[in-house]
Design an enzyme around this catalytic site. Structure first.
Site, short mmCIF file in Angstrom:
data_model
loop_
_atom_site.label_atom_id
_atom_site.label_comp_id
_atom_site.label_asym_id
_atom_site.label_seq_id
_atom_site.Cartn_x
_atom_site.Cartn_y
_atom_site.Cartn_z
N ARG A 59 36.72 49.41 53.81
CA ARG A 59 35.30 49.55 54.46
C ARG A 59 34.25 49.92 53.21
NH1 ARG A 59 36.22 51.57 60.03
NH2 ARG A 59 38.26 52.34 60.28
N HIS A 62 28.97 49.79 51.27
CA HIS A 62 27.69 50.17 52.24
C HIS A 62 26.89 50.88 51.73
CE1 HIS A 62 31.18 49.66 55.58
NE2 HIS A 62 30.73 48.52 55.37
N LYS A 72 25.76 61.14 50.37
CA LYS A 72 27.17 61.52 50.96
C LYS A 72 28.08 62.47 50.46
CE LYS A 72 27.15 56.93 53.05
NZ LYS A 72 27.80 55.40 52.99
N HIS A 119 28.83 52.46 48.44
CA HIS A 119 29.98 53.16 48.56
C HIS A 119 31.00 52.32 49.60
CE1 HIS A 119 32.56 56.01 50.96
NE2 HIS A 119 33.10 56.46 49.65
N TYR A 132 32.87 61.75 56.14
CA TYR A 132 31.78 61.86 55.24
C TYR A 132 30.37 62.25 55.85
CZ TYR A 132 32.12 56.67 56.65
OH TYR A 132 32.36 55.60 57.39
N ASP A 170 31.91 43.08 57.18
CA ASP A 170 32.17 43.24 55.92
C ASP A 170 32.51 42.17 54.99
OD1 ASP A 170 31.46 45.88 55.95
OD2 ASP A 170 33.42 46.88 55.63
#
Length: 181
Positions: A59, A62, A72, A119, A132, A170
């Site tokens: 993931r 971003h 975060k 991240h 998060y 992504d």
């Protein structure tokens, strides 16, 4: 709570004090007053995100742009991840530098990522639960990212690309050099 500096300016590993006895263990996973004092800045987390990922799911990378940029505080509740952060703050001495660490439910460490950094994480175990806290709400219009295999970043995720599972979104992320920062 102890802050351990990383190679990126203002990005810290957050290590809670863990109390263990014959019943198990206890620790404060978040204490605003202690974290703000340690960081030397005020925080106001407004949104928690919770994801569950299979082994091999990546993931990221971003971030949100402009006034919607998010700081975060991330942690793994179950499993293990390779966590990656890229400093995108033009005025930072660590601009375009990368920090990687393994976060797991065994170490109980967290990572504080200041606003202005990209991240991402790769799940290293099945059913990884990742949490998060964000200091800004999600905003689709401010959403951005960097492709995970950007050759300029030269990231080693520890898995062949053929074994990495990405969302369609992504897969289409741009390279860092194509972003207007």
């Amino acid at each position: 709570m102890k802050l351990i500096p990383t190679s990126l300016e203002d990005c810290f590993i957050v290590e809670p004090v863990v109390y263990k006895d014959n019943r198990g263990e206890f620790f404060e996973s978040y204490n605003k007053r202690i974290l703000e004092k340690a960081l030397g800045t005020s925080l106001s987390f407004v949104q928690d995100n919770h994801s569950v990922s299979h082994k091999g799911v990546l993931r990221g990378l971003h971030f949100q742009i402009g006034s919607k940029a998010q700081a975060k505080l991330v942690r793994v509740l179950k499993g293990e991840v390779l966590d990656v952060v890229v400093d995108l703050r033009k005025k930072s001495p660590t601009f375009k530098q990368v920090f990687k660490t393994v976060l797991s439910d065994k170490k109980n460490q967290m990572l504080f990522i200041p606003a202005g950094m990209a991240h991402g994480f790769l799940s290293l175990s099945d059913d990884t639960v990742f949490l998060y806290k964000c200091d800004e709400y999600y905003d689709r219009e401010a959403e951005s990212g960097i492709i995970f295999n950007d050759p300029d970043l030269n990231l080693n995720w520890g898995l062949p690309s053929s074994e990495i599972i990405l969302s369609e979104k992504d897969r289409k992320l741009p390279r860092l050099k194509d972003l207007k920062l």
